[in-house]
Scaffold this active site. Structure first.
Site, PDB file in Angstrom:
ATOM      1  N   GLY A 104       0.741  -1.369   0.067  1.00 22.69           N
ATOM      2  CA  GLY A 104      -0.039  -0.047   0.141  1.00 22.69           C
ATOM      3  C   GLY A 104       0.985   1.271   0.062  1.00 22.69           C
ATOM      4  O   GLY A 104       1.712   1.145  -0.717  1.00 22.69           O
ATOM      5  N   ALA A 105       0.448   2.219   0.779  1.00 23.41           N
ATOM      6  CA  ALA A 105       1.111   3.419   0.916  1.00 23.41           C
ATOM      7  C   ALA A 105       2.686   3.124   0.992  1.00 23.41           C
ATOM      8  O   ALA A 105       3.628   3.549   0.490  1.00 23.41           O
ATOM      9  CB  ALA A 105       0.454   4.483   1.658  1.00 23.41           C
ATOM     10  N   LYS A 131       6.823   8.921  18.939  1.00 22.57           N
ATOM     11  CA  LYS A 131       5.867   8.755  17.586  1.00 22.57           C
ATOM     12  C   LYS A 131       4.623   8.422  18.045  1.00 22.57           C
ATOM     13  O   LYS A 131       3.581   9.274  17.377  1.00 22.57           O
ATOM     14  CB  LYS A 131       6.756   8.141  16.552  1.00 22.57           C
ATOM     15  CG  LYS A 131       5.711   7.607  15.188  1.00 22.57           C
ATOM     16  CD  LYS A 131       5.882   8.535  14.405  1.00 22.57           C
ATOM     17  CE  LYS A 131       5.006   8.769  13.053  1.00 22.57           C
ATOM     18  NZ  LYS A 131       5.091   7.495  12.181  1.00 22.57           N
TER      19      LYS A 131
HETATM   20  N1  LIG Z   1       0.605   5.984   5.308  1.00 23.41           N
HETATM   21  C1  LIG Z   1       1.422   6.940   5.917  1.00 23.41           C
HETATM   22  O1  LIG Z   1       1.560   7.908   5.602  1.00 23.41           O
HETATM   23  C2  LIG Z   1       1.772   6.128   7.079  1.00 23.41           C
HETATM   24  C3  LIG Z   1       2.958   6.730   7.591  1.00 23.41           C
HETATM   25  C4  LIG Z   1       3.667   6.333   8.971  1.00 23.41           C
HETATM   26  C5  LIG Z   1       3.089   5.152   9.550  1.00 23.41           C
HETATM   27  N2  LIG Z   1       2.325   4.496   8.564  1.00 23.41           N
HETATM   28  C6  LIG Z   1       1.802   3.060   9.101  1.00 23.41           C
HETATM   29  O2  LIG Z   1       2.342   2.091   7.966  1.00 23.41           O
HETATM   30  C7  LIG Z   1       1.155   0.971   8.367  1.00 23.41           C
HETATM   31  C8  LIG Z   1       0.687   0.808   6.839  1.00 23.41           C
HETATM   32  O3  LIG Z   1      -0.031   1.476   6.400  1.00 23.41           O
HETATM   33  P1  LIG Z   1      -0.334   2.146   4.892  1.00 23.41           P
HETATM   34  O4  LIG Z   1      -0.838   3.597   5.007  1.00 23.41           O
HETATM   35  O5  LIG Z   1       0.857   1.936   4.166  1.00 23.41           O
HETATM   36  O6  LIG Z   1      -1.640   1.448   4.578  1.00 23.41           O
HETATM   37  P2  LIG Z   1      -2.168   1.064   3.204  1.00 23.41           P
HETATM   38  O7  LIG Z   1      -2.009   2.036   2.322  1.00 23.41           O
HETATM   39  O8  LIG Z   1      -3.795   0.768   3.640  1.00 23.41           O
HETATM   40  O9  LIG Z   1      -1.490  -0.669   2.775  1.00 23.41           O
HETATM   41  C9  LIG Z   1      -1.795  -1.543   3.308  1.00 23.41           C
HETATM   42  C10 LIG Z   1      -1.516  -2.725   2.127  1.00 23.41           C
HETATM   43  O10 LIG Z   1      -1.637  -3.958   2.637  1.00 23.41           O
HETATM   44  C11 LIG Z   1      -2.516  -4.819   1.773  1.00 23.41           C
HETATM   45  N3  LIG Z   1      -3.215  -5.742   2.348  1.00 23.41           N
HETATM   46  C12 LIG Z   1      -4.046  -5.680   3.290  1.00 23.41           C
HETATM   47  N4  LIG Z   1      -4.852  -6.998   3.809  1.00 23.41           N
HETATM   48  C13 LIG Z   1      -3.781  -7.797   3.414  1.00 23.41           C
HETATM   49  C14 LIG Z   1      -3.355  -9.181   3.488  1.00 23.41           C
HETATM   50  N5  LIG Z   1      -4.262  -9.893   4.309  1.00 23.41           N
HETATM   51  N6  LIG Z   1      -2.363  -9.710   2.900  1.00 23.41           N
HETATM   52  C15 LIG Z   1      -1.639  -8.865   2.020  1.00 23.41           C
HETATM   53  N7  LIG Z   1      -1.658  -7.469   2.029  1.00 23.41           N
HETATM   54  C16 LIG Z   1      -2.721  -7.034   2.684  1.00 23.41           C
HETATM   55  C17 LIG Z   1      -3.549  -3.669   1.333  1.00 23.41           C
HETATM   56  O11 LIG Z   1      -4.134  -4.118   0.137  1.00 23.41           O
HETATM   57  P3  LIG Z   1      -5.554  -3.547  -0.639  1.00 23.41           P
HETATM   58  O12 LIG Z   1      -4.728  -3.092  -1.680  1.00 23.41           O
HETATM   59  O13 LIG Z   1      -6.100  -4.896  -0.868  1.00 23.41           O
HETATM   60  O14 LIG Z   1      -5.928  -2.681   0.092  1.00 23.41           O
HETATM   61  C18 LIG Z   1      -2.486  -2.493   1.051  1.00 23.41           C
HETATM   62  O15 LIG Z   1      -1.725  -2.894   0.048  1.00 23.41           O
HETATM   63  C19 LIG Z   1       0.149   1.221   9.198  1.00 23.41           C
HETATM   64  O16 LIG Z   1       0.553   0.725  10.513  1.00 23.41           O
HETATM   65  C20 LIG Z   1       0.318   3.045   9.364  1.00 23.41           C
HETATM   66  O17 LIG Z   1      -0.261   3.216  10.369  1.00 23.41           O
HETATM   67  C21 LIG Z   1       1.667   4.863   7.307  1.00 23.41           C
END
Ligand SMILES: NC(=O)c1ccc[n+]([C@@H]2O[C@H](COP(=O)([O-])OP(=O)(O)OC[C@H]3O[C@@H](n4cnc5c(N)ncnc54)[C@H](OP(=O)(O)O)[C@@H]3O)[C@@H](O)[C@H]2O)c1
Length: 296
Positions: free
Chosen positions: A13-14, A178
């Site tokens: 994902g992101a 954080k």
């Molecule tokens: N985004 C930010 O700016 C940010 C910054 C700091 C920390 N974080 C942390 O980083 C972590 C990830 O966040 P994110 O924002 O990157 O989340 P995200 O964009 O929702 O990405 C999650 C990914 O995991 C996939 N996924 C879901 N269920 C799965 C499964 N059963 N098997 C394999 N893949 C699966 C999703 O697939 P689909 O495409 O099907 O949804 C998506 O590709 C979180 O803990 C968040 O709090 C995020």
């Protein structure tokens, strides 16, 4: 671990796409393991884009052998559902790097990794998924990891890449710092507003009182944090662009499950264990939990 470790990434994902792109640019393209199949990943940044060749696999049964290094970037609410990937990719020689918020990544993942070493990280950069499933990188990627022997394998994999890796001898304090920022960002969910809301005097007061509660719990857990951390965090929100959001607000607005437990519930849980009163958490946490899971 060999000079050319096998690398996999679960959750493109992101954050997962940003790390996959960083690895790909230096010739260490990971195996992409997701929920939704995609032919490739696209990361857009200020100077252009990086295309990471796929496909994104969606069936753990296609994994032929355990991997040396596994990055996990699913939301913490999605860990149980990704157990099949973790079982297929990990054995006791694997190093797992959790790219997730919170202070509990090790205990959360340990159940599923066949005895692999799990290292938490603090992810310092924002990234967001766009409608077309590409990812927009909002800042220079940077991770902090604990200064443990196995962390070098992660630093080596990302060496020379656009993602900087720092190893810290006081990771616990950094992770809690954080976490406090993430906990305060949870207030945006309840107001359904972005960072601009912190310019209100009443929200400033509430956020400071909540952060002092969080700080007491963090210190009881061993974090070494200065008295001025609550003010510094609120100041950061006040200086941020008024339309700056947070992933938990984006999840609420899209009606997805919220990472409320690892960002806010954790303060209440550890507060109870330590005998520290958490009156503000006792109001916030049930509201966030109900917003995430209902019913209603
Ligand atoms: N985004 C930010 O700016 C940010 C910054 C700091 C920390 N974080 C942390 O980083 C972590 C990830 O966040 P994110 O924002 O990157 O989340 P995200 O964009 O929702 O990405 C999650 C990914 O995991 C996939 N996924 C879901 N269920 C799965 C499964 N059963 N098997 C394999 N893949 C699966 C999703 O697939 P689909 O495409 O099907 O949804 C998506 O590709 C979180 O803990 C968040 O709090 C995020």
């Amino acid at each position: 671990m060999s000079d050319r470790p096998t690398i996999a990434l679960i959750g493109p994902g992101a954050i997962g796409t940003a790390i996959a792109a960083a690895l790909h640019e230096v010739g260490r393209t990971p195996l992409l393991c997701g929920r939704t199949a995609h032919p490739q990943l696209i990361l857009r940044h200020d100077e252009g884009e990086v295309v990471v060749p796929g496909p994104v696999l969606s069936d753990p049964r296609t994994v032929a052998h355990p991997y040396d290094l596994v990055f996990v970037a699913v939301k913490t609410t999605q860990v149980t559902d990704s157990a099949g990937w973790l079982a297929a990719l990990c054995n006791k020689n694997t190093v797992v790097c959790a790219l997730q918020n919170g202070v509990e990544q090790q205990s959360l993942l340990a159940l599923y990794v066949n005895g692999a070493t799990v290292l938490p990280s603090v992810v310092w950069f924002p990234a967001q998924r766009e409608q077309d499933a590409s990812v927009r990188l909002r800042a220079t990627p940077r991770l902090t990891l604990p200064d443990a022997p196995q962390a070098q394998a992660i630093a080596d994999a990302l060496s020379g890449s656009r993602c900087a890796v720092e190893l810290s001898s006081d990771f616990l304090s950094i992770a809690w710092r954080k976490l406090l920022q993430n906990a305060a960002a949870g207030l945006m969910v309840l107001a359904n507003r972005r960072a601009g809301m912190f310019s209100r005097a009443d929200i400033t007061q509430l956020a400071l009182a909540y952060l002092r509660e969080c700080l007491a719990v963090a210190r009881a857990q061993g974090a070494v944090l200065h008295d001025n951390v609550p003010e510094a965090i609120v100041d950061g929100f006040q200086r941020a662009p008024a339309d700056l959001g947070t992933s938990i607000l984006a999840d609420r607005q899209a009606n997805r499950p919220l990472e409320w437990d690892i960002r806010n519930g954790v303060v209440q849980r550890y507060g109870r264990l330590q005998g520290i009163p958490t009156p503000i958490s006792d109001i916030l946490v049930p509201l966030l939990a109900a917003g995430s899971e209902g019913p209603g």
